[in-house]
Structure formats: C-alpha cells, structure tokens
Design a protein around this motif. Structure first.
Motif, PDB file in Angstrom:
ATOM      1  N   GLU A 138      38.194   4.294  16.189  1.00 19.74           N
ATOM      2  CA  GLU A 138      39.055   5.469  16.286  1.00 19.74           C
ATOM      3  C   GLU A 138      38.335   6.697  16.845  1.00 19.74           C
ATOM      4  O   GLU A 138      38.923   7.772  16.922  1.00 19.74           O
ATOM      5  CB  GLU A 138      39.644   5.808  14.909  1.00 19.74           C
ATOM      6  N   GLY A 139      37.067   6.555  17.204  1.00 21.33           N
ATOM      7  CA  GLY A 139      36.332   7.686  17.765  1.00 21.33           C
ATOM      8  C   GLY A 139      36.088   8.787  16.747  1.00 21.33           C
ATOM      9  O   GLY A 139      36.041   8.539  15.539  1.00 21.33           O
ATOM     10  N   PHE A 140      35.917  10.005  17.226  1.00 23.79           N
ATOM     11  CA  PHE A 140      35.682  11.138  16.323  1.00 23.79           C
ATOM     12  C   PHE A 140      36.961  11.505  15.592  1.00 23.79           C
ATOM     13  O   PHE A 140      38.043  11.543  16.195  1.00 23.79           O
ATOM     14  CB  PHE A 140      35.175  12.355  17.102  1.00 23.79           C
ATOM     15  N   LEU A 141      36.853  11.780  14.304  1.00 25.26           N
ATOM     16  CA  LEU A 141      37.990  12.289  13.554  1.00 25.26           C
ATOM     17  C   LEU A 141      38.357  13.666  14.105  1.00 25.26           C
ATOM     18  O   LEU A 141      37.476  14.427  14.515  1.00 25.26           O
ATOM     19  CB  LEU A 141      37.635  12.400  12.071  1.00 25.26           C
ATOM     20  N   PRO A 142      39.642  14.027  14.106  1.00 20.60           N
ATOM     21  CA  PRO A 142      40.050  15.350  14.608  1.00 20.60           C
ATOM     22  C   PRO A 142      39.337  16.471  13.863  1.00 20.60           C
ATOM     23  O   PRO A 142      39.097  16.372  12.652  1.00 20.60           O
ATOM     24  CB  PRO A 142      41.558  15.375  14.332  1.00 20.60           C
ATOM     25  N   MET A 162      38.011  -0.031   9.905  1.00 18.82           N
ATOM     26  CA  MET A 162      38.147   1.150  10.758  1.00 18.82           C
ATOM     27  C   MET A 162      36.791   1.821  10.969  1.00 18.82           C
ATOM     28  O   MET A 162      36.025   1.976  10.018  1.00 18.82           O
ATOM     29  CB  MET A 162      39.125   2.135  10.129  1.00 18.82           C
ATOM     30  N   ILE A 163      36.525   2.220  12.201  1.00 20.72           N
ATOM     31  CA  ILE A 163      35.250   2.865  12.540  1.00 20.72           C
ATOM     32  C   ILE A 163      35.526   4.248  13.116  1.00 20.72           C
ATOM     33  O   ILE A 163      36.342   4.405  14.030  1.00 20.72           O
ATOM     34  CB  ILE A 163      34.460   2.043  13.575  1.00 20.72           C
ATOM     35  N   PHE A 164      34.824   5.246  12.583  1.00 21.79           N
ATOM     36  CA  PHE A 164      34.957   6.623  13.050  1.00 21.79           C
ATOM     37  C   PHE A 164      33.572   7.216  13.308  1.00 21.79           C
ATOM     38  O   PHE A 164      32.592   6.794  12.710  1.00 21.79           O
ATOM     39  CB  PHE A 164      35.632   7.510  11.995  1.00 21.79           C
ATOM     40  N   TYR A 165      33.523   8.232  14.159  1.00 21.31           N
ATOM     41  CA  TYR A 165      32.346   9.073  14.292  1.00 21.31           C
ATOM     42  C   TYR A 165      32.646  10.406  13.617  1.00 21.31           C
ATOM     43  O   TYR A 165      33.793  10.865  13.606  1.00 21.31           O
ATOM     44  CB  TYR A 165      32.007   9.338  15.758  1.00 21.31           C
ATOM     45  N   GLU A 166      31.619  11.030  13.058  1.00 22.28           N
ATOM     46  CA  GLU A 166      31.799  12.353  12.477  1.00 22.28           C
ATOM     47  C   GLU A 166      30.511  13.141  12.579  1.00 22.28           C
ATOM     48  O   GLU A 166      29.418  12.583  12.450  1.00 22.28           O
ATOM     49  CB  GLU A 166      32.257  12.260  11.021  1.00 22.28           C
ATOM     50  N   SER A 167      30.643  14.431  12.827  1.00 23.20           N
ATOM     51  CA  SER A 167      29.480  15.299  12.958  1.00 23.20           C
ATOM     52  C   SER A 167      28.986  15.737  11.586  1.00 23.20           C
ATOM     53  O   SER A 167      29.700  15.630  10.588  1.00 23.20           O
ATOM     54  CB  SER A 167      29.836  16.536  13.786  1.00 23.20           C
ATOM     55  N   VAL A 226      28.330   7.598  11.420  1.00 23.30           N
ATOM     56  CA  VAL A 226      29.377   6.609  11.645  1.00 23.30           C
ATOM     57  C   VAL A 226      29.995   6.337  10.283  1.00 23.30           C
ATOM     58  O   VAL A 226      29.279   6.085   9.313  1.00 23.30           O
ATOM     59  CB  VAL A 226      28.822   5.294  12.243  1.00 23.30           C
ATOM     60  N   ILE A 227      31.317   6.438  10.202  1.00 20.29           N
ATOM     61  CA  ILE A 227      32.032   6.140   8.957  1.00 20.29           C
ATOM     62  C   ILE A 227      32.798   4.840   9.159  1.00 20.29           C
ATOM     63  O   ILE A 227      33.572   4.708  10.108  1.00 20.29           O
ATOM     64  CB  ILE A 227      33.020   7.264   8.586  1.00 20.29           C
ATOM     65  N   ILE A 228      32.573   3.889   8.271  1.00 21.77           N
ATOM     66  CA  ILE A 228      33.275   2.614   8.352  1.00 21.77           C
ATOM     67  C   ILE A 228      34.104   2.451   7.078  1.00 21.77           C
ATOM     68  O   ILE A 228      33.576   2.556   5.972  1.00 21.77           O
ATOM     69  CB  ILE A 228      32.286   1.441   8.504  1.00 21.77           C
ATOM     70  N   ILE A 229      35.399   2.234   7.257  1.00 24.48           N
ATOM     71  CA  ILE A 229      36.319   2.131   6.118  1.00 24.48           C
ATOM     72  C   ILE A 229      36.876   0.721   6.032  1.00 24.48           C
ATOM     73  O   ILE A 229      37.389   0.171   7.018  1.00 24.48           O
ATOM     74  CB  ILE A 229      37.480   3.137   6.249  1.00 24.48           C
ATOM     75  N   ASP A 230      36.779   0.151   4.860  1.00 23.57           N
ATOM     76  CA  ASP A 230      37.321  -1.186   4.631  1.00 23.57           C
ATOM     77  C   ASP A 230      38.830  -1.167   4.851  1.00 23.57           C
ATOM     78  O   ASP A 230      39.516  -0.216   4.476  1.00 23.57           O
ATOM     79  CB  ASP A 230      37.009  -1.620   3.188  1.00 23.57           C
ATOM     80  N   GLY A 231      39.357  -2.213   5.457  1.00 23.95           N
ATOM     81  CA  GLY A 231      40.787  -2.287   5.717  1.00 23.95           C
ATOM     82  C   GLY A 231      41.612  -2.435   4.443  1.00 23.95           C
ATOM     83  O   GLY A 231      41.099  -2.824   3.384  1.00 23.95           O
TER      84      GLY A 231
END
Length: 285
Positions: A138-142, A162-167, A226-231
């Motif tokens: 999902e790239g960077f969270l808004p 789900m995979i996200f990037y976050e600063s 990197v944030i990874i969230i279990d489905g």
C-alpha cells in the motif's frame, strides 16, 4: 566483458537500501557502461558510485522534474543511448519516479531491462513471520489523519498481509490509528532501518507495539519504517454455552487473557483454541 547487449535500452537498476554490499555485480557493471544514469538524487547516487570507483554521467530525475525530463530521456533512448534508472535507494519506481518513463518506453517499443535487487517491503516481509502467500503493498500511509484513518478502516477486513511504509515523524500516530481502525489485537511487525547498523524487526499486537515504540525514542525519531499487518482472519461461528461465557467473562475482568483461557478450559473441559477465537472475535467487534 560488457553486459550491454545493444543500444537504446532503459535499465532499471536497484541500489542498496542501507548496506552498500547489497548491490549486485551486474548492477555495478551496468552503472559503469551505460551512457547516462538518471537518478533521483545525484548527491546520494554519487556516494554509491564513488565507493565502487565508478565514473559516469548523471542527470537528475525526481518527482519535481519527472514530466519535463521524460521527453529528454526518451529522445536519448530513441537515438540509441543506454540509460540506467536508479532511485535514492531500493528498486526504482516503487514509490519513486519512473512510472511515466517506463510506460512511454512500452508505447514506443523501447527495450526495458529490469535488474533484481533490494526492496525494503519484500525484505521486511520475508523476515516478518506473517504469511507471505498473499500480500498487498500500500506504499506510504497518507500524511493526513482523516485520509489515513479512512484507508485503514477500508482495509480492516483485508485478508491478505498488508505492507506499508511510514516515516519516523508519523509512526506513533499511525500505530494509534491502526489500533483504532483495525484493532488493538491485530498482529503487526515493525521493520526499522533494514540492512543498516540499527536494523530491528519486532512483532506483537498493535497496542503492545505502540508501548514498545514509546519505550525508546530511538525507535521513533530515527530512520524509515516498514509496517506489516497480518490479514483479517474470518472466524467461523463459535458456539459456546452461556455458562462457559460467564465463567470466562468473570475471569477476564481480573486476569490476563492467557490465564482466563487456561482456567476456563480446565473448569469446563473446552479446547483453549476455541476460547482464544471467541475472545479475539469479541474484542474485534
């Protein structure tokens, strides 16, 4: 021996996301031999080239000048030049400029050769301990809270990992929003500073991840995450008698989940996994 097969090729060249030794021999050879390197950050790319004693011509290609530079690069490719596309770190185009250029190359039948290499999302996923069979990036969270919360809420019942990037600036607020929109008990993994000296990969329930981050300011004031969230796990209807539920509820008010499940299972001779599923389903409502 030269690795360039012919002229008029766009090479997509991944570069290290931290540890410089993660670059491939093939990538180094391409960077030496192409006519031009189109890079997101000239200063950053020069550090890499200098380390490996590579001298070549660089041109800036970033989100601010991408549209105007596309035509220049396409003209060079049509004339037969070879160009390497690199981002500041990792695999180009993944959350970085280059999509429009590559799309135009396809339209004009200009050859594109992608090289395999570093990608923070995939590197973190491989070590997360969360299912890798099906996942979405999902790239960077808004950056804005409402947009971030809306997105997370829409993904609450996403069954894929789900995979996200976050600063570093928003990691705490984003974890809070994950707790509120997806659930405090959802298992997540934080991967920080992948391949670097201070690399750390830690997984737990979302609410415990938040506590863990707050324990040490180095966990939220440095580096990228990197944030990874279990489905989402769809649980079948769980039929538990009212008597069992009453026992569990009384114990849960004074004891931990683990203790409540253990004692209730002993009293009523019920499988502990059934009780755990009941508790998770109840707490996610």
């Amino acid at each position: 021996m030269s690795l360039l097969k012919k002229t008029g090729i766009l090479y997509i060249v991944p570069t290290p996301i931290g540890n410089l030794f993660d670059i491939t021999y093939r990538a180094l050879q391409i960077l030496k031999e192409v006519d031009l390197i189109a890079c997101e950050n000239i200063k950053h790319t020069n550090i890499l080239l200098k380390y490996f004693k590579i001298k070549n011509t660089l041109t800036s290609f970033n989100k601010n000048n991408e549209v105007q530079k596309n035509n220049d690069l396409i003209k060079k490719l049509k004339k037969g030049n070879t160009i390497a596309l690199v981002s500041s770190a990792g695999t180009p185009v993944i959350n970085d400029p280059g999509y429009l250029l590559i799309k135009q190359c396809h339209v004009l039948n200009i050859q594109i050769i992608p090289l395999p290499g570093p990608c923070a999302a995939i590197t973190a996923l491989s070590a997360s301990g969360i299912s890798t069979h099906r996942f979405c990036y999902e790239g960077f969270l808004p950056s804005k809270k409402k947009s971030r919360c809306d997105l997370l809420h829409s993904l609450k019942k996403e069954k894929r990992t789900m995979i996200f990037y976050e600063s570093k600036h928003r990691i705490i607020e984003s974890i809070k929003d994950i707790i509120n929109e997806i659930g405090k008990n959802r298992h997540i993994v934080i991967a920080r500073e992948i391949t670097k000296k201070w690399e750390i990969i830690y997984g737990n329930k979302a609410e415990l991840i938040l506590s863990w981050i707050k324990e040490d300011q180095n966990r939220y004031n440095k580096g990228e995450n990197v944030i990874i969230i279990d489905g989402y796990k769809e649980l079948k209807n769980i039929n538990i008698s009212e008597k069992i539920i009453n026992t569990f509820t009384i114990l849960r008010n004074i004891l931990s989940l683990k203790q409540s499940v253990f004692i209730t299972s002993k009293i009523h001779k019920i499988n502990k996994n059934i009780l755990y599923q009941y508790a998770i389903k109840k707490e996610e409502k």
